[in-house]
Design an enzyme around this catalytic site. Sequence first.
Site, mmCIF file in Angstrom:
data_model
loop_
_atom_site.group_PDB
_atom_site.id
_atom_site.type_symbol
_atom_site.label_atom_id
_atom_site.label_comp_id
_atom_site.label_asym_id
_atom_site.label_seq_id
_atom_site.Cartn_x
_atom_site.Cartn_y
_atom_site.Cartn_z
ATOM 1 N N CYS A 2 0.834 -1.201 0.000
ATOM 2 C CA CYS A 2 0.000 0.000 0.000
ATOM 3 C C CYS A 2 0.870 1.253 0.000
ATOM 4 C CB CYS A 2 -0.939 0.081 1.196
ATOM 5 S SG CYS A 2 -2.051 -1.291 1.355
ATOM 6 N N ARG A 27 3.856 -0.267 -4.860
ATOM 7 C CA ARG A 27 3.603 -0.766 -3.499
ATOM 8 C C ARG A 27 2.319 -1.596 -3.418
ATOM 9 N NH1 ARG A 27 6.774 2.031 0.163
ATOM 10 N NH2 ARG A 27 5.412 1.408 1.850
ATOM 11 N N TRP A 74 -2.488 -2.903 -1.586
ATOM 12 C CA TRP A 74 -2.084 -4.309 -1.667
ATOM 13 C C TRP A 74 -2.912 -4.991 -0.589
ATOM 14 C CZ3 TRP A 74 0.212 -8.079 1.462
ATOM 15 C CH2 TRP A 74 0.753 -9.180 0.786
ATOM 16 N N ASN A 100 -1.821 2.483 5.539
ATOM 17 C CA ASN A 100 -0.922 1.403 5.125
ATOM 18 C C ASN A 100 -0.457 0.704 6.394
ATOM 19 O OD1 ASN A 100 1.169 -0.195 4.069
ATOM 20 N ND2 ASN A 100 2.629 1.492 4.145
ATOM 21 N N GLY A 101 -0.638 -0.611 6.468
ATOM 22 C CA GLY A 101 -0.230 -1.339 7.673
ATOM 23 C C GLY A 101 -1.338 -2.302 8.066
ATOM 24 N N GLU A 485 17.961 -16.814 -7.350
ATOM 25 C CA GLU A 485 17.523 -15.498 -7.792
ATOM 26 C C GLU A 485 16.923 -15.577 -9.204
ATOM 27 O OE1 GLU A 485 16.803 -12.863 -6.445
ATOM 28 O OE2 GLU A 485 16.818 -11.363 -8.029
ATOM 29 N N LYS A 489 13.036 -14.628 -10.137
ATOM 30 C CA LYS A 489 12.639 -13.646 -11.160
ATOM 31 C C LYS A 489 11.561 -14.241 -12.063
ATOM 32 C CE LYS A 489 13.824 -10.795 -9.757
ATOM 33 N NZ LYS A 489 14.481 -10.479 -8.576
ATOM 34 N N GLU A 492 8.265 -14.565 -10.175
ATOM 35 C CA GLU A 492 7.666 -13.265 -9.879
ATOM 36 C C GLU A 492 6.982 -12.641 -11.080
ATOM 37 O OE1 GLU A 492 10.213 -10.872 -6.537
ATOM 38 O OE2 GLU A 492 11.242 -11.246 -8.421
ATOM 39 N N HIS A 508 19.327 -36.370 -5.622
ATOM 40 C CA HIS A 508 18.618 -36.736 -4.386
ATOM 41 C C HIS A 508 17.117 -36.483 -4.491
ATOM 42 C CE1 HIS A 508 22.386 -37.592 -2.472
ATOM 43 N NE2 HIS A 508 22.839 -36.391 -2.808
ATOM 44 N N LYS A 607 6.360 -4.211 -3.779
ATOM 45 C CA LYS A 607 7.797 -3.978 -3.702
ATOM 46 C C LYS A 607 8.292 -3.892 -2.268
ATOM 47 C CE LYS A 607 11.560 -2.219 -5.949
ATOM 48 N NZ LYS A 607 12.046 -3.549 -6.282
HETATM 49 C C1 G6P Z 1 9.578 -7.892 -1.690
HETATM 50 C C2 G6P Z 1 10.050 -7.438 -3.056
HETATM 51 C C3 G6P Z 1 11.381 -8.098 -3.389
HETATM 52 C C4 G6P Z 1 12.399 -7.812 -2.298
HETATM 53 C C5 G6P Z 1 11.885 -8.217 -0.913
HETATM 54 C C6 G6P Z 1 12.788 -7.699 0.188
HETATM 55 O O1 G6P Z 1 9.252 -9.237 -1.734
HETATM 56 O O2 G6P Z 1 9.084 -7.756 -4.045
HETATM 57 O O3 G6P Z 1 11.857 -7.594 -4.632
HETATM 58 O O4 G6P Z 1 13.579 -8.497 -2.572
HETATM 59 O O5 G6P Z 1 10.590 -7.650 -0.695
HETATM 60 O O6 G6P Z 1 12.732 -6.309 0.165
HETATM 61 P P1 G6P Z 1 13.870 -5.356 0.694
HETATM 62 O O7 G6P Z 1 13.354 -3.984 0.396
HETATM 63 O O8 G6P Z 1 13.999 -5.617 2.161
HETATM 64 O O9 G6P Z 1 15.106 -5.671 -0.044
#
Ligand code: G6P
Length: 612
Positions: A2, A27, A74, A100-101, A485, A489, A492, A508, A607
């Site tokens: 949010c 957000r 969100w 937000n929260g 990673e 990606k 996501e 395994h 994010k």
């Molecule tokens: C969310 C974002 C990711 C990020 C993670 C940690 O899941 O979508 O892209 O890596 O939070 O966020 P930070 O701001 O702590 O790196």
Amino acid sequence: MCGIIGYIGKRNVSRIIIESLERLEYRGYDSAGLATLDGNDLYLCREVGSLENLKAVLKDYPMKGSLGIGHTRWATHGEPVRVNAHPHVDCSESIAVVHNGIIENYLELKEKLQSSGHIFKSETDSEVIAHLVEDYLKNGAANLEQAVFCTLMDIQGAYALAVMRKQEPRKLIAARNGSPLIVGIGEGETFIASDAPAIIPYTRKVVFLDDYQVVVVEDDILTISNINGTPVNYNISTVDWDVNAAQKNGYPHFMLKEIHEQPQIVKSILAEKIDFRNLDLKVEELLKIKSRILQAHQVIIQACGTSFHAGMVGELALEYFTNLHADVEISSEFRYKHFIAEPGSLIISITQSGETADTLVALKKAKQKGLSTFSLCNVVGSSITRESDSVFYIHAGPEIGVASTKAYTAQLFCLYIIAVYLGVLKKNIKPELKNNLVKELTLIPALMKKVLGVEQQIAHCADKYAAFDDFYYLGRGVNYPSALEGALKLKEIAYIHASAYPAGEMKHGPIALVNPNLAAVCIAPRSATYDKMLSNIQEIKARKGKVIAIATEGDEQIGRFVDDVIYIPDIQEIFSPLLVALPLQLLAYYIAVKRGCNVDKPKNLAKSVTVE
Ligand code: G6P
């Protein structure tokens, strides 16, 4: 998680709110809404889905007023439907709130309010705020701020909120606890926002609020108090992020633009951290805690998501260069773990946003245990930076694409600098080796550019595999985190199932699932385990899986065993994740584009995750 915005000034508020929400949409984008005040008239507009839907409605019905609040959601409590979209209003529809929260005790408060006659319209936790304020005003609060202060005493949980009331049309109130909130100070106008990029086109002067602070703006008079109403002194900081940094600048998506920014970001980190005359590293941030570091025998890294993957590489680099014992922990687990740390240990929190709730709480826990706290962060003034003894800013500029790219490689690069620096400090690295390592680091921007040069080949490869529904990502050693990673990606942004394994684990279990419809991205640059990786690749091919290899330029033999090869320039193994990251990002990007996904705003993600 949010985004909220508030404005009080002389300009048309609805345009400012919409423009700011565009920059906050990363957000959350389940719904968006705004409320404005024009004299004593309160206008409200909310739409489900992305901001575009709200904009479409406002095109025909522009909203009046020069005071207002906005929100991009969100969803946590209540589905993403219009009635749950913010702003929320009280029974009399004269008080509007964005939040937000999470208000943890909202059910209890809601029941109490309902029993005294309040009618709730949404399933959200946030709506209780509007009704509580209304209730206090009904029961004797002299004005909006008094009612808000009383409300804040009742609510438990995390909030960044903004409130306005039609009977007090020149007043905007905001408060923060646990969710980010800043105040932007313009000429005769004041902004409230979840973060700085939202408002940098209007002002660069900001106040980063602390928890339990309340802002009251009446016309252009700003007062910041603590939650008991006692005014506090505040500092005005200047945000130096470039306005263009938050624009796409001709790229179809922020993600692609951010992928292309990586060589330049690494170059700026080098310029700041390396003394090119004698190849020394300048890490003032660590000097501050030097004496404690010299005594430390242990480093704990903690982070979430992509930052955690950077932390995994950091753990290996720290052990490799410093001989210190290093551990890496996922913040959401670490915060609840009974952990044992030697006295004087160092904890490194890695976070792009500086606001991730789990990382923040874990940091506070480590602090209570007496650890030295050091953070690697992108967002200046964010909550985690203010909790830490010392901060190393990665200076990657605003990262708007929800899937992190440039922040990841900037984190990696800074971690290498830290590891080499500590290695020298701990006398584990001799001057000559240090010079060679630093020289190699200075080559990274050019090598990254070279990798980006094969973008079209990666795009073709993506076309070929875009219809696959199962991917494995395999790597070894320092490239096992790269595999995690790369898989993250793809999940996501392309919504494809992807699992990552250390390649040696295939036998395994995971190998049972290999079939002609599975694509395995095998990270096989020149390394101590290259031959083992080659065997793993052959095991997949023997079971008719498809293999896309990431290999070192000049490796001719790998082509005989795999379906496709993406080459990266030669680099020593420990630094290779810096180059490996780029083709993995591009592969996920082009597969997502081919599948028609909304790359910058993937579904269900946000994010900045400021809730648990
Ligand atoms: C969310 C974002 C990711 C990020 C993670 C940690 O899941 O979508 O892209 O890596 O939070 O966020 P930070 O701001 O702590 O790196």
